[in-house]
Design an enzyme around this catalytic site. Structure first.
Site, short mmCIF file in Angstrom:
data_model
loop_
_atom_site.label_atom_id
_atom_site.label_comp_id
_atom_site.label_asym_id
_atom_site.label_seq_id
_atom_site.Cartn_x
_atom_site.Cartn_y
_atom_site.Cartn_z
N HIS A 73 -3.81 19.03 51.26
CA HIS A 73 -4.17 20.36 51.77
C HIS A 73 -3.37 21.51 51.16
O HIS A 73 -2.17 21.38 50.93
CB HIS A 73 -4.12 20.40 53.30
CG HIS A 73 -2.77 20.19 53.94
ND1 HIS A 73 -1.95 21.23 54.28
CD2 HIS A 73 -2.12 19.07 54.32
CE1 HIS A 73 -0.85 20.76 54.86
NE2 HIS A 73 -0.93 19.45 54.89
N ASP A 190 4.91 20.90 52.13
CA ASP A 190 3.81 20.34 52.93
C ASP A 190 2.66 21.33 52.84
O ASP A 190 2.72 22.37 53.46
CB ASP A 190 4.30 20.15 54.38
CG ASP A 190 3.19 19.77 55.33
OD1 ASP A 190 2.11 19.37 54.87
OD2 ASP A 190 3.41 19.90 56.55
N GLU A 224 -5.88 21.90 57.41
CA GLU A 224 -5.16 20.71 57.91
C GLU A 224 -4.17 21.07 58.99
O GLU A 224 -4.03 20.35 59.98
CB GLU A 224 -4.44 20.02 56.75
CG GLU A 224 -3.90 18.63 57.11
CD GLU A 224 -2.54 18.63 57.79
OE1 GLU A 224 -2.15 17.57 58.31
OE2 GLU A 224 -1.85 19.67 57.81
N GLU A 225 -3.45 22.17 58.82
CA GLU A 225 -2.34 22.47 59.74
C GLU A 225 -2.81 22.74 61.16
O GLU A 225 -2.00 22.76 62.09
CB GLU A 225 -1.50 23.65 59.22
CG GLU A 225 -0.68 23.34 57.96
CD GLU A 225 0.44 22.32 58.17
OE1 GLU A 225 0.64 21.85 59.30
OE2 GLU A 225 1.10 21.98 57.17
N ASP A 245 -0.03 13.24 51.79
CA ASP A 245 0.69 14.26 52.56
C ASP A 245 2.15 13.84 52.69
O ASP A 245 2.49 12.67 52.51
CB ASP A 245 0.04 14.44 53.93
CG ASP A 245 0.19 15.87 54.46
OD1 ASP A 245 1.17 16.55 54.05
OD2 ASP A 245 -0.63 16.31 55.28
N HIS A 325 8.28 21.50 57.97
CA HIS A 325 7.88 22.68 58.77
C HIS A 325 9.09 23.58 59.04
O HIS A 325 9.19 24.21 60.09
CB HIS A 325 7.17 22.28 60.07
CG HIS A 325 5.75 21.85 59.82
ND1 HIS A 325 4.80 21.79 60.83
CD2 HIS A 325 5.11 21.51 58.69
CE1 HIS A 325 3.63 21.41 60.31
NE2 HIS A 325 3.80 21.22 59.01
ZN LIG Z 1 0.74 18.37 55.66
#
Ligand SMILES: [Zn+2]
Length: 349
Positions: A73, A190, A224-225, A245, A325
């Site tokens: 993603h 990410d 995706e998130e 991922d 994150h």
């Molecule tokens: Zn991810």
């Protein structure tokens, strides 16, 4: 048989360019366009944008039977303007799952719906130690106590509106990309790290004159998130899906920044045993030093496809990312391991 080598310079160029292209979920056109420009330029790949805004590339293989898909993603964490405050500063609504303290003090850009870009920073409402003393430490980092200070002269709702800013405008956090001693430190590794690995795998195979064993679809996801990226866009005839991922690194985790990991279970439950085992066998065959792990607070786009009714074998691999994150970091070793693993999978019968 040996795999072609990963072109690390190519991988890093794509990664750094993508990291520097803001793409919070819902505002991913620029990042998808950049991926399209690169992937569309690789010979033999047919690219299409889905109505949802994802990119799907079809790469014809030795056989069209039981095609495969890989998904990674381009969308990232970010925010939206929730409210213009009487002070002219902005209250935000978060996009994706993160804690406010992980972006406190970060630079940001507000993208107005009319195309203006306004710079600013994410700060506590009571930010100055000289004014608020110990309260700076105590104040809860939540939607109420975090705001954007714009780098423009405004102290009212009207002045901020005059900058073109409105409720609903997207806000992207500065990635702060830095590459040192093989470490790649940036926000949004990410999942831009995996997008770059996927493209680098295709590029290396093509440069070596290889095509995949089976026709393969590369799905570059854009939601995706928030949990539903790959719910659409994977062709129905696909038999196997590999989500590419990041691996979750930290205390108690088997993953680290120097390896690729096979995730066998996350918050969505176990992955497909047969396909996971096939990936283990490939890693062993090609001497890719890998980890196997379980991620405690994690969902993948492959699971989004499963939940949407996708009838595929599903597995998840990716490079270890520290402080996910948050201000993330990985190492080139993990990116190369992931890329080699992807090549092994693409070539496997
Ligand atoms: Zn991810």
């Amino acid at each position: 048989m040996n795999l072609p080598a990963t072109n690390t310079q190519y991988l890093l160029e794509i990664l750094i360019d993508l990291l520097n292209t803001p793409s919070p979920t819902g505002f991913t056109d620029a990042a998808i366009d950049r991926v399209e420009a690169v992937v569309g330029g690789l010979s033999g790949l047919k690219v299409n944008k889905t109505r949802k805004g994802a990119l799907v590339a079809e790469w014809p293989g030795q056989t069209a039977e039981s095609p495969r898909a890989l998904t990674a993603h381009v969308d990232t964490l970010g925010a939206m303007v929730k409210e213009i405050k009487p002070s002219g500063r902005l209250k935000l609504s978060r996009i994706g799952g993160f804690a406010w303290n992980t972006v406190e003090g970060e630079g940001c850009t507000v993208f107005s719906s009319q195309g203006q870009h306004v710079r600013g920073s994410i700060l506590l409402t009571e930010a100055s130690t000289h004014v608020h003393g110990g309260k700076v430490n105590e104040l809860k980092r939540d939607d109420e106590n975090v705001e954007v200070r714009l780098d423009a002269r405004t102290s009212s709702v009207d002045e901020t509106r005059d900058l073109g800013i409105q409720v609903g405008d997207f806000v992207a956090f500065d990635p702060r990309v830095e590459v040192t001693n093989g470490f790649v430190r940036s926000r949004h590794l990410d999942d831009k790290a995996c997008v770059a690995c996927l493209i680098a795998a295709v590029k290396s195979l093509q440069d070596a004159g290889c095509i995949p064993a089976r026709t393969t679809y590369l799905h570059f996801s854009n939601y995706e998130e928030v949990g539903h990226g790959a719910a659409a866009g994977i062709p129905a005839q696909v038999a196997e899906l590999v989500s590419v991922d990041m691996a979750a690194v930290g205390e108690g985790q088997a993953s680290d920044e120097f390896h690729a990991t096979l995730c066998v279970k996350d918050s969505g439950g176990p992955y497909h045993f047969g396909l996971s085992n096939q990936l283990r066998r490939l890693a062993e065959e090609y001497q890719i030093d890998y980890k196997v792990d379980i991620y405690p607070y994690y969902g993948s786009d492959g699971e989004a496809f499963w939940r949407a009714g996708g009838d595929v074998a599903l597995a998840l691999i990716g490079p270890g990312v520290d402080a996910s994150h948050n201000y993330e970091r990985t190492h080139l070793d993990a990116l190369v391991a992931t890329t080699q693993w992807l090549m092994a999978y693409l070539l496997s019968e």
